[in-house]
Design an enzyme around this catalytic site. Sequence first.
Site, PDB file in Angstrom:
ATOM      1  NE  ARG A   1      33.395  38.183  38.150  1.00  0.00           N
ATOM      2  CZ  ARG A   1      34.725  39.041  38.638  1.00  0.00           C
ATOM      3  NH1 ARG A   1      36.161  38.689  39.089  1.00  0.00           N
ATOM      4  NH2 ARG A   1      34.176  40.147  39.061  1.00  0.00           N
TER       5      ARG A   1
ATOM      6  CG  ASP B   1      44.618  28.621  43.606  1.00  0.00           C
ATOM      7  OD1 ASP B   1      45.129  29.893  43.871  1.00  0.00           O
ATOM      8  OD2 ASP B   1      44.691  28.457  42.709  1.00  0.00           O
TER       9      ASP B   1
ATOM     10  CB  SER C   1      42.222  28.045  43.263  1.00  0.00           C
ATOM     11  OG  SER C   1      42.487  26.829  43.674  1.00  0.00           O
TER      12      SER C   1
HETATM   13  C1  GLC Z   1      42.132  32.381  39.305  1.00  0.00           C
HETATM   14  C2  GLC Z   1      40.707  31.775  39.957  1.00  0.00           C
HETATM   15  C3  GLC Z   1      41.678  32.291  41.719  1.00  0.00           C
HETATM   16  C4  GLC Z   1      42.812  31.180  41.469  1.00  0.00           C
HETATM   17  C5  GLC Z   1      43.643  31.194  40.073  1.00  0.00           C
HETATM   18  C6  GLC Z   1      44.568  30.415  40.180  1.00  0.00           C
HETATM   19  O1  GLC Z   1      42.745  33.438  39.038  1.00  0.00           O
HETATM   20  O2  GLC Z   1      39.895  33.214  39.930  1.00  0.00           O
HETATM   21  O3  GLC Z   1      41.522  32.715  42.757  1.00  0.00           O
HETATM   22  O4  GLC Z   1      43.923  31.868  42.779  1.00  0.00           O
HETATM   23  O5  GLC Z   1      43.134  31.619  39.559  1.00  0.00           O
HETATM   24  O6  GLC Z   1      44.250  28.986  40.706  1.00  0.00           O
END
Ligand code: GLC
Length: 494
Positions: free
Chosen positions: A173, A212, A158
């Site tokens: 990042r 996610d 995520s």
């Molecule tokens: C952050 C991450 C993203 C993820 C979100 C929720 O924004 O960058 O990839 O989906 O958190 O977990």
Amino acid sequence: MSFDKVHQEKHAVLSKAVDEVCEAFTLTSEKLHELTDFFVASMEKGLGEEKEDAEYRGLPMIPTYVTGLPNGTENGMLLAADLGGTNFRVCSVELQGNHKFSLLQMKSKIPEELLEDDSVTSDQLFGYLARRTLAFINKHHPEYLQNKEKLKLGFTFSYPVDQTSLSSGTLIRWTKGFKIKDTLGEDVVQLYQKHLEAQGMPMIRVVALANDTVGTFLSHCYCSENNGSLTSGEIVEPVMGCIFGTGTNGAYMEKIENIKKLPEKVRQELLQAGKTHMCINTEWGSFDNDLKHLPTTRYDIDIDQKFSSNPGFHLFEKRVSGMFLGEILRNVLVDLYRKGVIFRQYPSEEALPHRLRTPFDLSSEVLSHIEIDDSSQLRETELSILQSMRLPTTHEERIEIQKLVRAISRRSAYLAAVPIAAILTKTDALNKRYHGEVEIGCDGSVVEYYPGFRSMIRHALALSPIGPEGERKVHLCIAKDGSGVGAALCALVA
Ligand code: GLC
């Protein structure tokens, strides 16, 4: 002056200062329109811009190579692993083909040192993930260790990755607290696979990488009884998956012809294969990193610049997600203390309870207790702040703190409505079917547990460009276990 009079005046001064702060957190309908329009424009721009690197400041709009959605008839036994902001989960998922599934899982809290220590390496993190995977297999499926057959695993990761196929992607990042430098630019599937093999599990193949939100979207499509061929009657279309938890983000299906950033060859191949849509991971946490339209208070600036691990990035997330709601309140309270209007019993800032002085020590869970406290004298709030922060409060202070909590959560939920309204507008989803009803699969601690969060989103949707009529067509559904089942679904088609 009598004691009571002094007391009342102090409260009036505090109350006035708090009202000013709350005012700065208020979003009008005009602002919601402005933000939604800008979100749609940012989506279009992001779909056209090729560069996915750490310096890129627009809306990432990452193609995920997922070109179809499940309808609930899928079958199979798969593994899934999910690295979120707080936990790492390994699961085995059995899809039963009738919108139902069974799942075994092992959840581990990510050790603090992997999040906090600047000298942690990729090998340490992925070594840890592989060891937890082995612990899960040993406990629930020891027979797999003798397997000659390959086992497919879907990896929910995520964080923003530049995805080049369903099973590969390099980290752009970190967000949500991780800082491990040598993972940047690396393929996270290869890293995980390498460590699975080092732990003696070469039979596990990491075949799919999913954000996610993509997992949540797919799993909602699979589970929704309104979706697909198994049910008769009204079909309500699932249109997006979103997360409001430690972080916030969303994914939806975009027409391939609109995804200009896809290499021309890939686009042509997909179109020739009859694919029409691809799931886009918007990474909406990064919406308006240039702060052209986002409401910004001095607290937002301080949190981003002084206390966050990725200053200048994910500025939308820093106003919306669970990781930041408590931190916003903490910053406001310290500021009010500096103004001399609250916690006056403490002679100096150094004397304030340690937790009030420590970034991210005020958890958003505390806000969720205060939000709905209707006990006499706000005793629940008193207890919650005392237990979590070691901070005694007066009744007057608690009245004001509750106002602040409600202003912070309302701004978060109102902002949360912006990308939802924008995606519904851009895809014209509300006008597609006869009744135009849509389902949105949501996951994450804030949307699931924060009292009233979903109804506040709905209020804001009604004030947004989709209006009250659009709002009535939206079903915000909780997609439990979204990322585990979703990753398994991705692995199935890989
Ligand atoms: C952050 C991450 C993203 C993820 C979100 C929720 O924004 O960058 O990839 O989906 O958190 O977990």
